[in-house]
Motif scaffolding. Structure first.
Motif, PDB file in Angstrom:
ATOM      1  N   ASP A   8       0.828  -1.203   0.000  1.00  0.00           N
ATOM      2  CA  ASP A   8       0.000   0.000   0.000  1.00  0.00           C
ATOM      3  C   ASP A   8       0.861   1.250   0.000  1.00  0.00           C
ATOM      4  O   ASP A   8       0.468   2.288  -0.527  1.00  0.00           O
ATOM      5  CB  ASP A   8      -0.918   0.006   1.233  1.00  0.00           C
ATOM      6  N   GLU A   9       2.025   1.174   0.603  1.00  0.00           N
ATOM      7  CA  GLU A   9       2.992   2.268   0.573  1.00  0.00           C
ATOM      8  C   GLU A   9       4.359   1.701   0.938  1.00  0.00           C
ATOM      9  O   GLU A   9       4.473   0.725   1.675  1.00  0.00           O
ATOM     10  CB  GLU A   9       2.601   3.396   1.532  1.00  0.00           C
ATOM     11  N   ALA A  10       5.386   2.334   0.394  1.00  0.00           N
ATOM     12  CA  ALA A  10       6.753   1.857   0.643  1.00  0.00           C
ATOM     13  C   ALA A  10       7.720   3.026   0.511  1.00  0.00           C
ATOM     14  O   ALA A  10       7.474   3.987  -0.232  1.00  0.00           O
ATOM     15  CB  ALA A  10       7.128   0.756  -0.350  1.00  0.00           C
ATOM     16  N   PHE A  11       8.818   2.936   1.263  1.00  0.00           N
ATOM     17  CA  PHE A  11       9.861   3.967   1.227  1.00  0.00           C
ATOM     18  C   PHE A  11      11.232   3.297   1.235  1.00  0.00           C
ATOM     19  O   PHE A  11      11.407   2.231   1.825  1.00  0.00           O
ATOM     20  CB  PHE A  11       9.746   4.900   2.439  1.00  0.00           C
ATOM     21  N   ILE A  12      12.183   3.968   0.574  1.00  0.00           N
ATOM     22  CA  ILE A  12      13.571   3.528   0.638  1.00  0.00           C
ATOM     23  C   ILE A  12      14.402   4.691   1.177  1.00  0.00           C
ATOM     24  O   ILE A  12      14.216   5.845   0.767  1.00  0.00           O
ATOM     25  CB  ILE A  12      14.086   3.050  -0.735  1.00  0.00           C
ATOM     26  N   VAL A  13      15.263   4.389   2.136  1.00  0.00           N
ATOM     27  CA  VAL A  13      16.083   5.407   2.792  1.00  0.00           C
ATOM     28  C   VAL A  13      17.548   5.108   2.518  1.00  0.00           C
ATOM     29  O   VAL A  13      18.035   4.011   2.822  1.00  0.00           O
ATOM     30  CB  VAL A  13      15.831   5.425   4.319  1.00  0.00           C
ATOM     31  N   TYR A  14      18.255   6.093   1.936  1.00  0.00           N
ATOM     32  CA  TYR A  14      19.683   5.969   1.667  1.00  0.00           C
ATOM     33  C   TYR A  14      20.454   6.782   2.709  1.00  0.00           C
ATOM     34  O   TYR A  14      20.226   7.977   2.867  1.00  0.00           O
ATOM     35  CB  TYR A  14      20.031   6.484   0.271  1.00  0.00           C
ATOM     36  N   GLN A  15      21.370   6.130   3.397  1.00  0.00           N
ATOM     37  CA  GLN A  15      22.201   6.800   4.393  1.00  0.00           C
ATOM     38  C   GLN A  15      23.632   6.821   3.887  1.00  0.00           C
ATOM     39  O   GLN A  15      24.241   5.778   3.650  1.00  0.00           O
ATOM     40  CB  GLN A  15      22.122   6.063   5.731  1.00  0.00           C
ATOM     41  N   THR A  16      24.186   8.021   3.698  1.00  0.00           N
ATOM     42  CA  THR A  16      25.543   8.154   3.182  1.00  0.00           C
ATOM     43  C   THR A  16      26.454   8.768   4.239  1.00  0.00           C
ATOM     44  O   THR A  16      26.028   9.587   5.056  1.00  0.00           O
ATOM     45  CB  THR A  16      25.566   9.025   1.917  1.00  0.00           C
ATOM     46  N   ASP A  17      27.709   8.379   4.184  1.00  0.00           N
ATOM     47  CA  ASP A  17      28.712   8.820   5.149  1.00  0.00           C
ATOM     48  C   ASP A  17      29.360  10.108   4.652  1.00  0.00           C
ATOM     49  O   ASP A  17      30.089  10.107   3.661  1.00  0.00           O
ATOM     50  CB  ASP A  17      29.764   7.718   5.328  1.00  0.00           C
ATOM     51  N   THR A  18      29.090  11.214   5.326  1.00  0.00           N
ATOM     52  CA  THR A  18      29.638  12.501   4.892  1.00  0.00           C
ATOM     53  C   THR A  18      31.129  12.614   5.172  1.00  0.00           C
ATOM     54  O   THR A  18      31.807  13.466   4.582  1.00  0.00           O
ATOM     55  CB  THR A  18      28.908  13.655   5.604  1.00  0.00           C
ATOM     56  N   LEU A  19      31.646  11.789   6.054  1.00  0.00           N
ATOM     57  CA  LEU A  19      33.074  11.834   6.375  1.00  0.00           C
ATOM     58  C   LEU A  19      33.901  10.913   5.485  1.00  0.00           C
ATOM     59  O   LEU A  19      35.127  10.860   5.614  1.00  0.00           O
ATOM     60  CB  LEU A  19      33.284  11.450   7.844  1.00  0.00           C
ATOM     61  N   ASP A  20      33.217  10.199   4.587  1.00  0.00           N
ATOM     62  CA  ASP A  20      33.907   9.249   3.709  1.00  0.00           C
ATOM     63  C   ASP A  20      33.469   9.470   2.272  1.00  0.00           C
ATOM     64  O   ASP A  20      33.060   8.546   1.576  1.00  0.00           O
ATOM     65  CB  ASP A  20      33.611   7.813   4.156  1.00  0.00           C
ATOM     66  N   ASP A  21      33.536  10.725   1.835  1.00  0.00           N
ATOM     67  CA  ASP A  21      33.219  11.103   0.448  1.00  0.00           C
ATOM     68  C   ASP A  21      31.831  10.656   0.019  1.00  0.00           C
ATOM     69  O   ASP A  21      31.610  10.288  -1.146  1.00  0.00           O
ATOM     70  CB  ASP A  21      34.270  10.534  -0.515  1.00  0.00           C
ATOM     71  N   GLY A  22      30.866  10.675   0.931  1.00  0.00           N
ATOM     72  CA  GLY A  22      29.500  10.334   0.569  1.00  0.00           C
ATOM     73  C   GLY A  22      29.278   8.860   0.303  1.00  0.00           C
ATOM     74  O   GLY A  22      28.336   8.487  -0.409  1.00  0.00           O
ATOM     75  N   ARG A  23      30.129   8.018   0.860  1.00  0.00           N
ATOM     76  CA  ARG A  23      29.990   6.572   0.643  1.00  0.00           C
ATOM     77  C   ARG A  23      28.657   6.077   1.193  1.00  0.00           C
ATOM     78  O   ARG A  23      28.227   6.447   2.268  1.00  0.00           O
ATOM     79  CB  ARG A  23      31.136   5.827   1.340  1.00  0.00           C
ATOM     80  N   LEU A  24      27.997   5.212   0.419  1.00  0.00           N
ATOM     81  CA  LEU A  24      26.739   4.625   0.861  1.00  0.00           C
ATOM     82  C   LEU A  24      27.023   3.643   1.989  1.00  0.00           C
ATOM     83  O   LEU A  24      27.792   2.705   1.834  1.00  0.00           O
ATOM     84  CB  LEU A  24      26.056   3.905  -0.306  1.00  0.00           C
TER      85      LEU A  24
END
Length: 259
Positions: A164-180
């Motif tokens: 009925d509803e879904a979300f995807i959350v991406y968390q990136t490391d700002t101290l590691d060049d935006g690494r996922l």
């Protein structure tokens, strides 16, 4: 002749009771009466016509799986990863009148790794039976857009075509060049919620492994893994991967159970 004096009753003459004792006795009697009224009132309220019958949860056809490690489909990650030879999958499962839950974490390593790159995959399914998660589901993921974290950035996107509803959350490391660093894909259908979490460490000494943390690549694999796992939980695809004949079983919901 003078009559003999009256004989007092045994134990001596009766004395009038003090006023405070009569007051205490009155309180005790009144309490007993009111207690009886309250007992009758509470007992009668259980069948009061003003209270609606409990609503059956709408589980959308998803049946409880006691062993999520067996039920979860990880084949979408087989092209990039293999099971960690040092750690077995860890499972969690319990049943309760308010909700049931079953989860499993798989410990994987890239096929070509020679360093410390690793991946944790966690499948977490919750069958809500006491209260619908609908009202708070979106907010529980949308709120991450407001996080003020000096170490990580969060991007939240709705996902079409799942439940009925879904979300995807991406968390990136700002101290590691935006690494996922972490990705969560959550799906709600009726009162059932499934969450798949991708939690990876890519060794900086292995730059060739960086492709495994590409957001699009990870998102596609997570969607495929989620779709296959949900199909198994609905009974559309049994363990083993062969589609059965006939329709999936009814979800056990009832008219009036919200989506």
């Amino acid at each position: 002749m003078t009559p003999p004096p009256a004989v007092p009753p045994p134990g001596g003459p009766r004395r009038p009771l003090p006023g405070w004792l009569w007051a205490v006795g009155g309180v005790v009697v009144a309490s007993a009466v009111w207690g009886g009224v309250l007992v009758l009132t509470v007992g009668g309220s259980e069948n009061s016509p003003s209270e609606p019958p409990p609503v059956r949860p709408n589980l959308a056809g998803y049946t409880y799986a006691a062993d999520m490690c067996e039920t979860a489909d990880t084949s979408a990650f087989d092209v990039d990863y293999q099971a960690d030879g040092y750690r077995e999958p860890s499972e969690l499962a319990y049943e309760h009148r308010a909700l049931d839950r079953s989860a499993c974490t798989f410990y994987l390593s890239p096929l070509a790794t020679t360093g410390y790159s690793s991946l944790y995959l966690t499948y977490d399914a919750v069958w809500h039976k006491g209260t619908s998660p609908r009202a708070e589901f979106a907010a529980s993921y949308r709120q991450q857009e407001q996080y003020e974290d000096v170490n990580y950035d969060y991007a939240v996107e709705p996902v079409d075509g799942l439940g009925d509803e879904a979300f995807i959350v991406y968390q990136t490391d700002t101290l590691d060049d935006g690494r996922l660093a972490r990705v969560v894909l959550a799906v709600r259908e009726g009162w059932f919620v499934h969450t798949l979490t991708w939690d990876a460490y890519i060794d900086p000494a292995e730059p060739e492994m960086s492709e495994l943390a590409d957001p699009d690549h990870v998102g596609e694999a997570m969607r495929e893994a989620t779709e296959e796992t949900l199909a198994t939980l609905r009974g559309e695809v049994p363990l083993g991967g062969t589609e059965p004949s006939g329709s999936p079983q009814d979800g056990g919901g009832s008219p009036g159970a919200d989506a």
